[in-house]
Design a protein around this motif. Structure first.
Motif, mmCIF file in Angstrom:
data_model
loop_
_atom_site.group_PDB
_atom_site.id
_atom_site.type_symbol
_atom_site.label_atom_id
_atom_site.label_comp_id
_atom_site.label_asym_id
_atom_site.label_seq_id
_atom_site.Cartn_x
_atom_site.Cartn_y
_atom_site.Cartn_z
ATOM 1 N N HIS A 120 0.838 -1.203 0.000
ATOM 2 C CA HIS A 120 0.000 0.000 0.000
ATOM 3 C C HIS A 120 0.872 1.251 0.000
ATOM 4 O O HIS A 120 2.038 1.187 0.373
ATOM 5 C CB HIS A 120 -0.888 0.010 1.251
ATOM 6 N N PRO A 121 0.291 2.403 -0.383
ATOM 7 C CA PRO A 121 -1.068 2.611 -0.861
ATOM 8 C C PRO A 121 -1.253 2.015 -2.255
ATOM 9 O O PRO A 121 -0.378 2.139 -3.101
ATOM 10 C CB PRO A 121 -1.209 4.133 -0.914
ATOM 11 N N GLN A 122 -2.401 1.408 -2.486
ATOM 12 C CA GLN A 122 -2.754 0.893 -3.798
ATOM 13 C C GLN A 122 -4.257 0.675 -3.842
ATOM 14 O O GLN A 122 -4.961 0.854 -2.838
ATOM 15 C CB GLN A 122 -2.008 -0.395 -4.126
ATOM 16 N N PHE A 123 -4.753 0.280 -5.004
ATOM 17 C CA PHE A 123 -6.152 -0.052 -5.198
ATOM 18 C C PHE A 123 -6.580 -1.008 -4.093
ATOM 19 O O PHE A 123 -5.902 -2.007 -3.826
ATOM 20 C CB PHE A 123 -6.318 -0.693 -6.575
ATOM 21 N N THR A 124 -7.697 -0.714 -3.443
ATOM 22 C CA THR A 124 -8.041 -1.433 -2.219
ATOM 23 C C THR A 124 -8.826 -2.720 -2.440
ATOM 24 O O THR A 124 -8.983 -3.514 -1.512
ATOM 25 C CB THR A 124 -8.856 -0.511 -1.292
ATOM 26 N N GLU A 125 -9.317 -2.956 -3.657
ATOM 27 C CA GLU A 125 -10.141 -4.134 -3.889
ATOM 28 C C GLU A 125 -9.401 -5.451 -3.666
ATOM 29 O O GLU A 125 -10.008 -6.422 -3.185
ATOM 30 C CB GLU A 125 -10.723 -4.086 -5.302
ATOM 31 N N PRO A 126 -8.084 -5.561 -3.976
ATOM 32 C CA PRO A 126 -7.392 -6.820 -3.676
ATOM 33 C C PRO A 126 -7.450 -7.192 -2.199
ATOM 34 O O PRO A 126 -7.720 -8.343 -1.855
ATOM 35 C CB PRO A 126 -5.955 -6.558 -4.138
ATOM 36 N N GLU A 127 -7.195 -6.213 -1.325
ATOM 37 C CA GLU A 127 -7.246 -6.528 0.103
ATOM 38 C C GLU A 127 -8.663 -6.866 0.539
ATOM 39 O O GLU A 127 -8.871 -7.796 1.339
ATOM 40 C CB GLU A 127 -6.709 -5.363 0.934
ATOM 41 N N ALA A 128 -9.646 -6.129 0.025
ATOM 42 C CA ALA A 128 -11.032 -6.414 0.391
ATOM 43 C C ALA A 128 -11.410 -7.839 0.002
ATOM 44 O O ALA A 128 -12.075 -8.554 0.767
ATOM 45 C CB ALA A 128 -11.961 -5.403 -0.287
ATOM 46 N N ALA A 129 -10.989 -8.275 -1.181
ATOM 47 C CA ALA A 129 -11.308 -9.636 -1.634
ATOM 48 C C ALA A 129 -10.612 -10.681 -0.759
ATOM 49 O O ALA A 129 -11.205 -11.720 -0.425
ATOM 50 C CB ALA A 129 -10.888 -9.809 -3.094
#
Length: 371
Positions: A120-129
């Motif tokens: 991070h910081p990066q697009f958060t959808e990978p962590e959410a998944a």
């Protein structure tokens, strides 16, 4: 606009919790639909007419089940890979869900060295998944002092899975391919989100052509959303070794990609389309330089990195949250930064647009008293 040389204010640490499901489109939904959109990183004026026509032509075959073989071959040829190395997905976001399900189950011996690592910081959808799949995610948080640049040595050596973006959303940093390749090793799944790489002239620093050559398992994710304006169509793809692609495919439902999306994928891989994408990437470079030059007129805005390479830039302002609301009241939507781990309410992401739009933003900033 100053480049980042000073550390973050220790009296204002990053937030402990972040809304991982917040994305830029939230800024322009409903009442925000008429705002000047600097919040969403989709190229303006897209999809082009020729692409709309190709998608429309596919509607005559909707009675038949989708057949992705031609689109798969087109994507494979575009990257110089065999079709077995390509998995078509309903947007790159679907691939993060597939990967989270594909990885060894939480608690298994594969995670003795720690849970999957997200840089991070990066697009958060990978962590959410990953969290939705029950994984215990470990974060490597890059900092402003180093311009949010990746040091491979900061990633735990025993990590069985690592996720990183390139160029990274929202920092606009393009990591060297050599730094990413240094993360590849036997027993590890390296996931590189290249959703914005086609906005980089020549797609420099891409690992797409190396997915079968690096040690361990390398997975590259691509999106057709940003350059071609296909967010509503949902089309992306995965590049990896045939075994990984086959394993990921087993987690997909039947016919996961619609016929119109398949038609778009095939069309966007044709030589004329690739040439158009390259021209668009070079225009983005010029438009980004104009944006940065104009933002430099304001000493209160601090650039996150000295050399942004994506179709957006990240800036810091002491009252970014308030500035975002004031811009909204003046008809301009920008992306808040505090939903990204590693950032807080002092950050804003601005999409690169044409010069007229940038100049309008600058006039509005001046009228709001930004100095």
């Amino acid at each position: 606009m100053r480049t980042p040389t000073e550390p973050l204010d220790p009296l204002r640490p990053p937030q402990a919790a972040h809304d991982l499901r917040h994305h830029g489109d939230a800024e322009v939904r409903g009442a925000g639909a008429d705002l000047v959109d600097l919040a969403v990183n989709v190229r303006a004026g897209t999809p082009p007419a020729w692409l709309r026509e190709r998608v429309a032509a596919s509607l005559g075959s909707l009675a038949a089940y989708p057949d992705g073989r031609a689109a798969r071959r087109a994507v494979a040829a575009r990257h110089g890979l065999p079709p077995e190395c390509v998995l078509l997905t309903a947007g790159a976001a679907e691939a993060f869900v597939l990967l989270a399900r594909f990885l060894p189950p939480p608690g298994s011996d594969a995670w003795r060295g720690g849970g999957p690592v997200v840089v991070h910081p990066q697009f958060t959808e990978p962590e959410a998944a990953l969290l939705d799949a029950g994984h215990r995610v470990e974060r490597v948080v890059l900092g402003e002092r180093d311009g949010f640049r990746l040091d491979p040595d900061r990633v735990p050596a025993g990590a069985a899975a690592v996720v990183v973006g390139n160029p990274t959303n929202p920092t606009s940093v393009l990591h060297p391919a050599s730094a990413l390749a240094a993360l590849a090793r036997p027993g590890r799944t390296l996931v590189v989100d290249e959703a914005f790489i086609d906005a980089v002239p020549g797609e420099r620093e891409s690992l797409a052509g190396l997915v079968t050559e690096l040690p361990g398992r390398t997975v590259v994710l691509r999106s057709l959303t940003k350059t071609w304006g296909l967010a509503g169509l949902r089309i992306g793809y995965v590049l990896s070794d045939p075994e990984t692609v086959a394993a990921l495919a087993r987690h997909q439902p039947l016919w996961p990609v619609s016929s119109p999306a398949l038609a778009a994928a095939e069309a966007c891989c044709e030589p004329a389309a690739l040439a158009e994408a390259e021209r668009a990437a070079r225009r983005t470079v010029a438009d980004r330089a104009h944006l940065l030059g104009r933002l430099a007129e304001f000493g209160e805005l601090v650039q996150a990195t000295a050399d942004p390479r994506a179709p957006f830039v990240l800036v810091r302002h002491a009252d970014a949250a308030g500035l975002r609301e004031r811009l909204r009241a003046e008809g301009i939507a920008v992306r808040r930064g505090d939903t990204f781990p590693g950032l807080d309410a002092r950050w804003l992401r601005l999409a690169v647009r044409d010069r007229a739009t940038t100049d309008h933003l600058v006039r509005t900033l001046a009228a709001l008293g930004v100095r």
